[in-house]
Design a protein around this motif. Structure first.
Motif, PDB file in Angstrom:
ATOM      1  N   LYS A   2       1.010  -1.260   0.110  1.00 48.64           N
ATOM      2  CA  LYS A   2       0.012  -0.196   0.088  1.00 48.64           C
ATOM      3  C   LYS A   2       1.006   1.227   0.104  1.00 48.64           C
ATOM      4  O   LYS A   2       0.652   2.393  -0.657  1.00 48.64           O
ATOM      5  CB  LYS A   2      -0.859  -0.016   1.177  1.00 48.64           C
ATOM      6  CG  LYS A   2      -1.824   1.136   1.268  1.00 48.64           C
ATOM      7  CD  LYS A   2      -2.387   1.402   2.801  1.00 48.64           C
ATOM      8  CE  LYS A   2      -1.544   1.982   3.500  1.00 48.64           C
ATOM      9  NZ  LYS A   2      -2.129   2.337   4.793  1.00 48.64           N
ATOM     10  N   ASN A   3       1.930   1.424   0.949  1.00 47.94           N
ATOM     11  CA  ASN A   3       2.915   2.382   1.056  1.00 47.94           C
ATOM     12  C   ASN A   3       3.566   2.687  -0.167  1.00 47.94           C
ATOM     13  O   ASN A   3       3.827   3.919  -0.709  1.00 47.94           O
ATOM     14  CB  ASN A   3       3.678   2.512   2.234  1.00 47.94           C
ATOM     15  CG  ASN A   3       2.818   2.231   3.370  1.00 47.94           C
ATOM     16  OD1 ASN A   3       1.787   2.917   3.542  1.00 47.94           O
ATOM     17  ND2 ASN A   3       3.424   1.549   4.563  1.00 47.94           N
ATOM     18  N   GLY A   4       4.065   1.508  -0.813  1.00 49.41           N
ATOM     19  CA  GLY A   4       4.840   1.662  -2.078  1.00 49.41           C
ATOM     20  C   GLY A   4       3.977   2.297  -3.284  1.00 49.41           C
ATOM     21  O   GLY A   4       4.355   3.131  -3.940  1.00 49.41           O
ATOM     22  N   LEU A   5       2.645   1.656  -3.278  1.00 47.04           N
ATOM     23  CA  LEU A   5       1.982   2.100  -4.439  1.00 47.04           C
ATOM     24  C   LEU A   5       1.413   3.760  -4.277  1.00 47.04           C
ATOM     25  O   LEU A   5       1.461   4.366  -5.176  1.00 47.04           O
ATOM     26  CB  LEU A   5       0.500   1.276  -4.596  1.00 47.04           C
ATOM     27  CG  LEU A   5       0.528  -0.225  -4.967  1.00 47.04           C
ATOM     28  CD1 LEU A   5      -0.596  -0.881  -4.555  1.00 47.04           C
ATOM     29  CD2 LEU A   5       1.075  -0.151  -6.583  1.00 47.04           C
ATOM     30  N   ASN A   6       1.125   4.011  -3.063  1.00 52.69           N
ATOM     31  CA  ASN A   6       0.951   5.493  -2.754  1.00 52.69           C
ATOM     32  C   ASN A   6       2.138   6.462  -3.001  1.00 52.69           C
ATOM     33  O   ASN A   6       1.935   7.736  -3.681  1.00 52.69           O
ATOM     34  CB  ASN A   6       0.554   5.738  -1.259  1.00 52.69           C
ATOM     35  CG  ASN A   6      -0.828   5.080  -0.900  1.00 52.69           C
ATOM     36  OD1 ASN A   6      -1.711   4.865  -2.050  1.00 52.69           O
ATOM     37  ND2 ASN A   6      -1.196   4.876   0.337  1.00 52.69           N
ATOM     38  N   THR A   7       3.099   5.875  -2.770  1.00 54.92           N
ATOM     39  CA  THR A   7       4.638   6.533  -3.412  1.00 54.92           C
ATOM     40  C   THR A   7       4.726   6.705  -4.714  1.00 54.92           C
ATOM     41  O   THR A   7       5.040   7.682  -5.258  1.00 54.92           O
ATOM     42  CB  THR A   7       5.819   5.923  -2.443  1.00 54.92           C
ATOM     43  OG1 THR A   7       5.448   5.879  -1.065  1.00 54.92           O
ATOM     44  CG2 THR A   7       7.242   6.392  -3.000  1.00 54.92           C
ATOM     45  N   LEU A   8       4.389   5.751  -5.541  1.00 52.34           N
ATOM     46  CA  LEU A   8       4.607   5.716  -6.833  1.00 52.34           C
ATOM     47  C   LEU A   8       3.497   6.543  -7.639  1.00 52.34           C
ATOM     48  O   LEU A   8       3.929   7.168  -8.466  1.00 52.34           O
ATOM     49  CB  LEU A   8       4.346   4.284  -7.311  1.00 52.34           C
ATOM     50  CG  LEU A   8       5.305   3.087  -7.169  1.00 52.34           C
ATOM     51  CD1 LEU A   8       5.139   1.855  -7.428  1.00 52.34           C
ATOM     52  CD2 LEU A   8       6.635   3.860  -7.635  1.00 52.34           C
ATOM     53  N   LYS A  33       2.279   9.407  -6.270  1.00 53.03           N
ATOM     54  CA  LYS A  33       2.439  10.729  -5.908  1.00 53.03           C
ATOM     55  C   LYS A  33       2.733  11.452  -7.315  1.00 53.03           C
ATOM     56  O   LYS A  33       2.275  12.737  -7.350  1.00 53.03           O
ATOM     57  CB  LYS A  33       3.228  10.973  -4.877  1.00 53.03           C
ATOM     58  CG  LYS A  33       2.749  10.571  -3.413  1.00 53.03           C
ATOM     59  CD  LYS A  33       3.689  10.893  -2.392  1.00 53.03           C
ATOM     60  CE  LYS A  33       3.157  10.629  -1.055  1.00 53.03           C
ATOM     61  NZ  LYS A  33       4.095  11.021   0.086  1.00 53.03           N
ATOM     62  N   ASN A  34       3.814  11.278  -7.715  1.00 56.57           N
ATOM     63  CA  ASN A  34       4.538  12.329  -8.851  1.00 56.57           C
ATOM     64  C   ASN A  34       4.191  11.752 -10.419  1.00 56.57           C
ATOM     65  O   ASN A  34       4.938  11.974 -11.253  1.00 56.57           O
ATOM     66  CB  ASN A  34       5.931  12.158  -8.586  1.00 56.57           C
ATOM     67  CG  ASN A  34       6.530  12.806  -7.117  1.00 56.57           C
ATOM     68  OD1 ASN A  34       5.950  13.314  -7.024  1.00 56.57           O
ATOM     69  ND2 ASN A  34       7.419  12.039  -6.872  1.00 56.57           N
ATOM     70  N   GLN A  35       3.239  10.490 -10.588  1.00 58.51           N
ATOM     71  CA  GLN A  35       2.828  10.202 -11.827  1.00 58.51           C
ATOM     72  C   GLN A  35       1.774  10.976 -12.460  1.00 58.51           C
ATOM     73  O   GLN A  35       0.709  11.762 -11.854  1.00 58.51           O
ATOM     74  CB  GLN A  35       2.115   8.727 -11.511  1.00 58.51           C
ATOM     75  CG  GLN A  35       1.773   7.954 -12.597  1.00 58.51           C
ATOM     76  CD  GLN A  35       3.055   7.948 -13.537  1.00 58.51           C
ATOM     77  OE1 GLN A  35       3.102   8.655 -14.778  1.00 58.51           O
ATOM     78  NE2 GLN A  35       4.153   7.062 -13.033  1.00 58.51           N
ATOM     79  N   THR A  36       1.928  11.283 -13.646  1.00 59.07           N
ATOM     80  CA  THR A  36       1.164  12.147 -14.441  1.00 59.07           C
ATOM     81  C   THR A  36       0.236  11.327 -15.771  1.00 59.07           C
ATOM     82  O   THR A  36      -0.595  11.834 -16.240  1.00 59.07           O
ATOM     83  CB  THR A  36       2.089  13.428 -15.056  1.00 59.07           C
ATOM     84  OG1 THR A  36       3.186  12.944 -15.828  1.00 59.07           O
ATOM     85  CG2 THR A  36       2.381  14.356 -13.963  1.00 59.07           C
ATOM     86  N   ASP A  37       1.324  10.390 -16.029  1.00 59.14           N
ATOM     87  CA  ASP A  37       0.578   9.422 -17.120  1.00 59.14           C
ATOM     88  C   ASP A  37      -0.599   8.666 -16.720  1.00 59.14           C
ATOM     89  O   ASP A  37      -0.822   7.995 -15.823  1.00 59.14           O
ATOM     90  CB  ASP A  37       1.634   8.251 -17.771  1.00 59.14           C
ATOM     91  CG  ASP A  37       1.132   7.643 -18.946  1.00 59.14           C
ATOM     92  OD1 ASP A  37       0.949   8.058 -19.823  1.00 59.14           O
ATOM     93  OD2 ASP A  37       0.955   6.387 -18.540  1.00 59.14           O
ATOM     94  N   GLU A  38      -1.674   9.089 -17.673  1.00 61.35           N
ATOM     95  CA  GLU A  38      -3.043   8.642 -17.364  1.00 61.35           C
ATOM     96  C   GLU A  38      -3.090   7.007 -17.074  1.00 61.35           C
ATOM     97  O   GLU A  38      -3.912   6.368 -16.395  1.00 61.35           O
ATOM     98  CB  GLU A  38      -4.069   9.285 -18.124  1.00 61.35           C
ATOM     99  CG  GLU A  38      -4.381  10.572 -18.214  1.00 61.35           C
ATOM    100  CD  GLU A  38      -4.883  11.101 -16.528  1.00 61.35           C
ATOM    101  OE1 GLU A  38      -5.670  10.198 -16.235  1.00 61.35           O
ATOM    102  OE2 GLU A  38      -4.567  12.166 -16.267  1.00 61.35           O
ATOM    103  N   VAL A  39      -2.492   6.370 -18.310  1.00 61.23           N
ATOM    104  CA  VAL A  39      -2.529   5.223 -18.151  1.00 61.23           C
ATOM    105  C   VAL A  39      -1.741   4.177 -17.147  1.00 61.23           C
ATOM    106  O   VAL A  39      -2.482   3.386 -16.352  1.00 61.23           O
ATOM    107  CB  VAL A  39      -1.878   4.534 -19.635  1.00 61.23           C
ATOM    108  CG1 VAL A  39      -1.677   2.992 -19.674  1.00 61.23           C
ATOM    109  CG2 VAL A  39      -2.537   5.162 -20.848  1.00 61.23           C
TER     110      VAL A  39
END
Length: 849
Positions: free
Chosen positions: A82-88, A90-96
Motif C-alpha cells: 500500500k505504501n509503495g503504491l501510494n509513493t509511486l 504521488k508524482n505520476q502524470t501518465d493517465e494509463v
C-alpha cells in the motif's frame, strides 16, 4: 542478537552485477521467521522494485510478494505494498499508469479489508478498518468503471453485513452483484448470486423463497453445463427439503421430503465425484449420514459419518471434523455403542473448544451429557449439561446482539425522523404567524393617518399578547414532549424487561425440557415392561415437567441350588425433592441401580440396595458440600416361572393382595380386609426405616422371600398418591383410602385398574394443586401360564414346536434372526428352562400350547 530484514527504516544491501548497492525498503520483518525460499522471493522482488524505472513493473513486484510467499504473516507485506503504491502514485502524470496503479491499489485495499475482518477471535480483527478499506476499494473500482472488481468487493461487503445481522444491507450488496452479473452476461456469477440469496433466505427461515433462488441457480448452471455449480445447487436444495421436514411436525409421517432430499444429495455426490472435488464428496457424504440419522437408520448413518470423517481428516478442516464426530457419536448413542460414542463426542468437543466455536461446543456437550446419563455417570452428565447451557446461551446472545443492531439502527432512524418532524412543524407555525402579521400591517396602512397611531397601539398590544401566548404554547409543547419522551422511555424499559423475562423463562423451560429428556432416557419403556410383566400397569404422574419419582425394571439370571433361574426386577422410587433437582437425583439413583445389577452382577435385592447406597454416597462425596440427598424405594425381584417374590425396601412398603389370609413367608406382615370385599386380603410388608443415601443407620438391607399364588397382586408406590390433598374438605387421601381403592377394584384387569386409580386421583384432587410426584406399579400373577407370554412369544413358541430353525422363523414372521433369538431367550427365562427341548416339554405340561 536478533537480526531483521529492514524495510524503509534502514538500508538493505543486495549484490547486483558484482556491486554492492543499498536500497531503502518499506517495513521491518524478523528475518529468522522467513525461510530461504520466501527470502529469495522478497530479495528478487525488491531488486526489481529498486532497479527498474517503470512504475508498473515496480507495482507488479510489490504485489507479487504477497501472492507468492508462504510466510504465515504474509499480510504484513500488504501495508508495504500500500505504501509503495501510494509513493509511486504521488508524482505520476501518465493517465494509463495512474489507472494501472489505482487498479493495484483497489486490489490491495480489498486484501487489507479482507485481512482486517478475518475471524472475530483473531488478534488483528478490526471491523471499522475492514469497512474503511473495502469501501475505499469499491470507490476505486467505481472510478475505474471496473464491474468485475466492484462485484468482488460488493460480495464481501454483503457477506460482512450478513454476519453482523444487518440483512437489508447485505441484500442491497448481494443484489448489486446480481445486477452486475446480468449486465456483463456472467452466467456463473448469476448462479453464484442466486445461491447466496438462497442461503440468506434459508437462514431467515423463508424456505420457499430459498428454494426459488436455488432452482434459478440450478437452471443457469445446467444451461452452461457447469458441474460444480450444478452439484452445489442440488446440495442446497436438498438442505432445504431436510429443514422443511424437521421443522414441520405435521410432515413427520410423510417421507416425500426425505426422498427428495436423498435424490438431490445423491445427484450432487455423483457430480462432485466426477470432478474430483474432495471437499464436496466429504460434505455430501456427511449430509447423507445426517439424512439417515433423521430416518433413524443408525447403522447406515454411522457408516456414512465414518466415511465422511475419513475424507475430511487429510484436509485438517477442524470445523468439519468437529461437526462429523458429534453426529457420529449421536448415531452410536442411538444404538447404545456408549464407549465409542463417548470417544467421538470428546474428540468433537476438544476440537470445537480449540477453535472456540460455541455452536459445536454446545452440540458435543449435549451429546456427552446424554451418553453419561445412559452410563449412569450422573456428575459427568451434569457437568456436560452445564457446558451445553453455557454455550447455548452464548450462541443465543450472539444472535440477539445481531438482532439488536438492526433494531437499534431502526430506532435511531425513527428518533431522528421525530426530531425533524417537530422542527418542521415549528418552522411552519412561525411562517404562518409571519404571514398573519404582514396581512395585518398591510390592512392597517390603508386606514389612514387618523387611525395609524391607534392601530400601532393595537398591534403592539396584540404582539405582546401573542408573545405571551406563544411562550405558554411553547412551554406546553415542551411539557407534552417531555411527557411523551418519558412515556416512550418507560415503554422501552418495560419492553426490554419483558424481553429479558421472556428470555429467562425460555432458558429455564429449555433446561427443564432437556432435564426431562435426560430422565426419560433412564426410564424403561412401558412397552418393554409389558413384554416381561404381561399383567401389569404403571401410573406415572410427575408434578412438574420432570419428576423426583421414577420406575425401574431390569432382568438377570441367578443361581439357586445349583440351578440357574431368571428374575425380573422392578421398583418404584421416590427421590429427594421434585422438579429439576429431584430429576437430577433420580438420574444418579437409577444409574446406581443399573450398575449394581449389570456391572456388579448382584441379584440379591438386599445386597443391591446396600450397593446402591454405597454408590450414591460415593457420587455425592465428590462435591465439597455434605449432601444427604437420596431416595426411598420398594424393590421387588420376581421369578415368574416359580412365582417367588424377593423383596427389600427403604422406607416404602410393599403390598400384596391375595385370596389367602396367610402367605408362605418367614417375614412379618400386617393384614387388612375390606368389609365389603370378604374374600380378599391386603398384606403389608414394611421396609427398613432408612433412606438410600447418607444416613446414621448402620443396619443393612436384607432380602425377604414370599411364595405367591396365581391371581395374587403386587403393588409398590411412592407417597405422592396417599398424600394428595383434595375432596370436599381439602384433606389428604391417606393410606386407608388407598388400600380400600385397590381392594374394591382388584377384580378388574390391570389396565382397567390403572384407569380407575387415575380417575379417582383426578376427581379427589379437583381444583387443588398436585403436591408431589405420583408413581404406582401393579403386577398380578397370571392364573394361566399362557398369559405370561406376549402374542409374538407364543407365535415363536409354536414354530419351535414344529422344529423350525431361527432363520426360517424370522422369514415367516418377517423379523430378524436377532429378534427371534430375543424372544427365545425371554421364553426360556419366563419358564426357567435352559434349551428348546425343556421349553417345549414345560409348555406342554403346563398346557400353554
Amino acid at each position: 542478537m536478533r537480526y531483521f530484514l529492514i524495510i524503509f527504516l534502514v538500508t538493505f544491501s543486495i549484490k547486483t552485477n558484482a556491486q554492492n548497492t543499498q536500497y531503502y525498503l518499506f517495513d521491518s520483518i524478523p528475518i529468522q521467521e522467513i525461510d530461504s525460499v520466501d527470502k529469495h522471493i522478497i530479495d528478487s522482488c525488491f531488486t526489481v522494485y529498486y532497479s527498474n524505472t517503470t512504475d508498473t513493473n515496480k507495482a507488479n513486484a510489490l504485489a507479487y510478494i504477497t501472492n507468492a510467499i508462504q510466510y504465515d504473516k504474509w499480510y504484513l507485506f500488504l501495508f508495504s505494498e500500500k505504501n509503495g503504491l501510494n509513493t509511486l502514485l504521488k508524482n505520476q502524470t501518465d493517465e494509463v499508469t495512474i489507472s494501472f496503479l489505482n487498479q493495484k491499489r483497489a486490489q490491495c485495499y480489498y486484501n487489507i479489508g479482507f485481512f482486517y475482518y478475518g475471524y472475530e477471535s483473531a488478534p488483528y480483527y478490526n471491523q471499522d478498518s475492514a469497512f474503511h478499506y473495502l469501501f475505499s476499494s469499491l470507490a476505486l473500482y467505481e472510478q475505474l468503471n471496473d464491474l468485475k472488481g466492484q462485484r468482488g468487493v460488493s460480495n464481501n461487503i454483503g457477506s460482512y453485513y450478513e454476519k453482523q445481522g444487518d440483512i437489508p444491507k447485505a441484500l442491497e450488496y448481494y443484489y448489486r452483484c446480481l445486477k452486475i452479473d446480468e449486465e456483463t452476461g456472467d452466467s456463473l456469477g448469476m448462479a453464484n448470486s442466486y445461491n447466496i440469496l438462497g442461503s440468506v433466505a434459508k437462514n431467515e427461515n423463508e424456505l420457499e423463497k430459498a428454494l426459488d433462488f436455488y432452482f434459478k441457480s440450478l437452471t443457469i448452471a445446467e444451461a452452461v453445463k457447469h458441474k460444480y455449480y450444478i452439484a452445489s445447487s442440488l446440495n442446497n436444495i436438498a438442505n432445504v427439503y431436510l429443514i422443511q421436514f424437521e421443522k414441520d411436525t405435521l410432515l413427520k409421517d410423510d417421507t416425500t421430503l426425505l426422498v427428495k432430499a436423498f435424490d438431490n444429495y445423491t445427484k450432487s455426490l455423483s457430480l462432485f465425484q466426477e470432478i474430483n472435488n474432495k471437499y464436496g464428496v466429504a460434505a455430501i457424504t456427511y449430509k447423507l449420514g445426517t439424512l439417515a440419522l433423521t430416518k433413524k437408520d443408525y447403522k447406515t448413518a454411522i457408516s456414512l459419518f465414518e466415511s465422511s470423517l475419513e475424507k475430511f481428516r487429510p484436509m485438517n478442516n477442524k470445523l468439519s471434523l468437529s461437526m462429523v464426530l458429534e453426529r457420529l457419536a449421536k448415531a452410536e448413542l442411538s444404538i447404545n455403542r456408549l464407549e465409542s460414542a463417548e470417544i467421538n463426542a470428546k474428540q468433537s468437543l476438544a476440537i470445537a473448544q480449540q477453535i472456540d466455536y460455541p455452536t459445536y461446543i454446545q452440540n458435543a456437550a449435549e451429546t456427552l451429557s446424554e451418553i453419561y446419563v445412559l452410563k449412569g455417570e450422573g456428575l459427568k452428565a451434569l457437568e456436560s449439561f452445564k457446558l451445553y447451557i453455557e454455550n447455548r446461551d452464548k450462541v443465543y446472545n450472539e444472535q440477539s446482539l445481531k438482532a439488536k443492531i438492526v433494531e437499534s439502527t431502526k430506532y435511531e432512524y425513527e428518533k431522528q425522523k421525530a426530531i425533524d418532524d417537530l422542527r418542521n412543524e415549528k418552522l411552519i407555525a412561525i411562517e404562518k404567524e409571519e404571514k398573519e402579521k404582514q396581512q395585518l400591517i398591510a390592512y392597517g396602512s390603508t386606514t389612514g393617518v387618523v387611525l395609524s397611531f391607534f392601530l400601532v397601539f393595537v398591534l403592539i398590544k396584540s404582539n405582546r399578547r401573542k408573545q405571551r401566548d406563544n411562550q405558554v404554547i411553547l412551554q406546553q409543547k415542551k411539557e407534552v414532549s417531555l411527557q411523551r419522551d418519558l412515556a416512550k422511555a418507560n415503554e422501552k424499559i418495560a419492553e426490554e424487561k419483558k424481553v429479558e423475562v421472556e428470555e429467562r423463562n425460555r432458558e429455564i423451560m429449555d433446561s427443564i425440557t432437556y432435564a426431562r429428556r435426560l430422565q426419560e432416557a433412564v426410564l424403561p419403556p412401558q412397552k418393554l415392561v409389558k413384554e416381561w410383566l404381561t399383567n401389569s400397569f404403571i401410573l406415572y404422574k410427575p408434578k412438574d415437567i420432570v419428576s423426583g419419582d421414577f420406575y425401574w425394571m431390569e432382568t438377570a439370571n441367578y443361581m439357586q441350588d445349583g440351578k440357574q433361574h431368571s428374575m425380573v426386577f422392578f421398583a418404584a422410587a421416590d427421590c429427594t425433592g421434585h422438579g429439576v433437582p429431584g430429576a437430577m437425583v433420580s438420574v444418579i439413583c437409577a444409574g446406581a441401580l443399573n450398575r449394581a445389577v449389570n456391572e456388579f452382577q448382584l441379584t440379591d435385592v438386599g445386597e443391591i440396595l446396600n450397593k446402591v447406597t454405597s454408590l450414591v454416597i460415593d457420587t455425592f462425596k465428590k462435591g465439597n458440600d455434605k449432601v444427604k440427598d437420596g431416595m426411598d424405594i420398594a424393590l421387588c425381584g420376581l421369578d415368574i416361572g416359580r412365582k417367588i417374590l424377593y423383596t427389600s425396601g427403604a422406607n416404602n412398603p410393599i403390598w400384596i393382595i391375595s385370596k389367602n389370609k396367610k402367605l408362605i413367608t418367614e417375614m412379618a406382615y400386617n393384614t387388612f380386609q375390606h368389609e365389603d370385599e370378604l374374600p380378599l386380603y391386603l398384606h403389608e410388608f414394611k421396609s427398613l426405616k432408612k433412606p438410600i443415601g447418607l444416613n446414621d443407620i448402620e443396619e443393612p438391607f436384607t432380602t425377604n422371600v414370599i411364595q405367591l399364588e396365581p391371581e395374587d397382586g403386587i403393588y409398590v408406590f411412592s407417597d405422592g398418591y396417599p398424600d394428595q390433598f383434595g375432596g370436599e374438605k381439602g384433606k389428604k387421601f391417606k393410606y386407608n383410602n388407598f388400600r380400600k381403592l385397590l381392594l374394591e377394584n382388584f377384580h378388574l384387569s390391570m389396565d382397567e385398574q390403572k384407569i380407575t386409580i387415575n380417575d379417582c386421583f383426578e376427581n379427589w384432587k379437583g381444583e387443588h394443586e398436585q403436591i408431589d410426584d405420583v408413581c404406582v406399579i401393579g403386577v398380578k400373577i397370571n392364573g394361566k401360564e399362557r398369559n405370561n407370554f406376549t402374542n409374538r412369544e407364543i407365535e415363536v413358541l409354536e414354530y419351535l414346536i414344529l422344529g423350525l430353525p431361527s432363520k426360517l422363523i424370522a422369514d415367516k414372521m418377517n423379523i430378524s434372526n436377532h429378534t427371534v433369538d430375543t424372544y427365545r431367550r425371554r421364553l426360556l427365562a419366563k419358564t426357567n428352562t435352559f434349551n428348546s427341548t425343556e421349553l417345549i416339554n414345560y409348555c406342554k405340561a403346563k398346557e400353554i400350547i
